[in-house]
Design an enzyme around this catalytic site. Sequence first.
Site: not given
Length: 813
Positions: A290, A458, A478
């Site tokens: 990520c 994250h 995201n």
Amino acid sequence: MDAAALERDAVQFARLAVQRDHEGRYSGAVFYYKEAAQALIYAEMAGSSLEHIQEKINEYLERVQALHSAVQSKSADPLKSKHQLDLERAHLLVTQAFDEDEKGNVEDAIELYTEAVDLCLKTSYETADKTLQNKLKQLARQALDRAEALSEPLTKPLCKVKATNIKPKPPPTRTHFPLGTNPFQEGPQPFISPQSCDAQGQRYTAEEIEVLRTTSKINGIEYVPFMNIDLRERFAYPMPFCDRCGKLPLSPKQKAMFSKWVRPEDLTNNPTMIYTVSSFSIKQTIVSDCSFVASLAISAAYERRFTKKLITSIIYPQNKDGESEYNPCGKYMVKLHLNGVPRKVIIDDQLPVDHKGELLCSYSNNKSELWVSLIEKAYMKVMGGYDFPGSNSNIDLHALTGWIPERIAMHSDSQTFSKDNSFRMLYQRFHKGDVLITASTGVMTEAEGEKWGLVPTHAYAVLDIREFKGLRFIQLKNPWSHLRWKGRYSENDVKNWTPELQKYLNFDPRTPQKIDNGIFWISWDDLCQYYDVIYLSWNPGLLKESTCIHSTWDAKQGPVKDAYSLANNPQYKLEVQCPQGGAAVWVLLSRHITDKDDFANNREFITMVVYKTDGKKVYYPADPPPYIDGIRINSPHYLTKIKLTTPGTHTFTLVVSQYEKQNTIHYTVRVYSACSFTFSKIPSPYTVSKQINGKWSGQSAGGCGNFQETHKNNPIYQFHIEKSGPLLIELRGPRQYSVGFEVVTVSVVGDPGPHGFQRKSSGDYRCGFCYLELESIPAGIYNIIPSTFLPKQEGPFFLDFNSVIPIKTTQLQ
């Protein structure tokens, strides 16, 4: 940002979207409608005065939503045949042959032209397509004519030369230095001689060359420094290129879904390297990277906002305008900043897919666009495969861009954090284009994550920072391209959004309710509460002067912990010429990583400690107190920022430190500054060393001079120096004991002068280590008495003598 340029982008993207929409090419239409909407959003942020801009944005996004079902139902366009692909490869062979031809590399050009001819003829015999046959034969004739024209001057003189005198062409050697004096600066890089090192014109030492050679091998594969000669890398081949290192290891999730490896031409009939650089088109899948995908996203956003190539410039082949291009032969080269220098990473274009033909790696929402998947593959190759242990954006962005990493912990006991000061700094620097930013969540329960729409540990890309009437906001993405913040100022918040605020942030809650792309606004206060770390990557162009030193710290040098002694720590002298108005000097310590397990379980806690000791060696961690004390973190990068306010010469000692030294480490120290400076290792003036191994045991553990009855029982050694000169004596003992020593003059040769003494000591008793350094000690005979502070403290000790003159030692007691 240039509002007019963004408006032009929006018009172009909208035109392409409508064209593909009318042609029934719905995937392309969706991509370009999204890009047109995003260009208008940025244009409005930049002050665009276009009327009804929000309505146009909504119109494009509504069309995106309407086309999604059509995309799912429409069958894909037919893929190109093998023979069509062979024609594309032949064209590339001729193109690269022509490039070599232009440069005067005749033999290389002939080889490429010949391979193109062979491929064209072979394919023309295999295909029954007359049109394709004609194209192949025409290309073959052109290549053959040029090859023959080049061969004539070579063959005529050779007829008069005896065969025994003909020597084969030697293979190319890598004798050039990595590109540029500072490979992180923008603009063309000058050629540098093989020995050169940095912006200060220094040469690499033999030690530095060995460090860079040793850390070229990462996870068993060698990644050599990127050099001028690599711009001539061959990319054209008659057959699809296969990486000799084999397929990348897959992650467990990938393995569970994996079907096969495919090339871009197996997925689309029109593969392209880059349609348009966009952070909104990047999508992470099941690879646990990520932070890497967030890094790609903010790099792409930077390119779009400031029209400066940052991420797309690192992948080759490139055309004469420096733009990355699709290679039908399947070979690519990516330049990554790894272990101290830019390095060369070669990959093929084979990508993993599942049984539905969906990619199991990150990709662009425009399925024909390759740059996301290929740059990710290059990085994953270096990291040991798609079974990536995870990273942070400091590491990833430094590898991708060479920008300077900094870490801001918002909830750390050892690092102060000011919400107001940090926001002001981020706001100003972000809008100037000085910094790239990501934010990462910390550990949280599944219930907390579900409640707030956040993913634990994250990374999120920071796409925008805004302030409105005292309210402060961050726009985040995201990398999953779905799952958004559910708290205040989410699209479902009916309490806090006002029409005025919606207009300022160009936000209509109805739009994200229609499509979840993982992009959302969050208040600065909520980000500081629910996120853990902010990662910054600074443009090195802010600090024009730069140099570096590559080195090794052997695990055998000094104690495991440097809590009591810095005598064996690497130390450097930094001298800065500060101008009127002050200056900033940044020092980046980067530990080289060569093993995947080391990356996954980073147990090396490193830091840099700064002392104001005029560049002299420091022996005690707290004496003198550090000017800037470092926080030991298990990240490969640690940034120290030195702020200077008074003009003149400032001299510092920089000390590399570890929490617990278990392994030998290789590292780079790079200094950046806006003003002139010099930077060098602190050399040892001593050429002669002698060590005595002793111990305090029983009666000989007599303690310090406060204990007169027993102190006289301590070990006594005598040393003899034939000439006057400098002397360093170090005593090391058990860390749990405070130790010290005395030096007593027995006799001297001639007049001792101002350096003579009767008795000197190492000063206060200290835990485990003490020293005495004499600028000059007269020739003569001396006794030295090492002791612990208290009697009956038994254990071994080491006495080290360092000088430029031979020393004779004997034990008296």
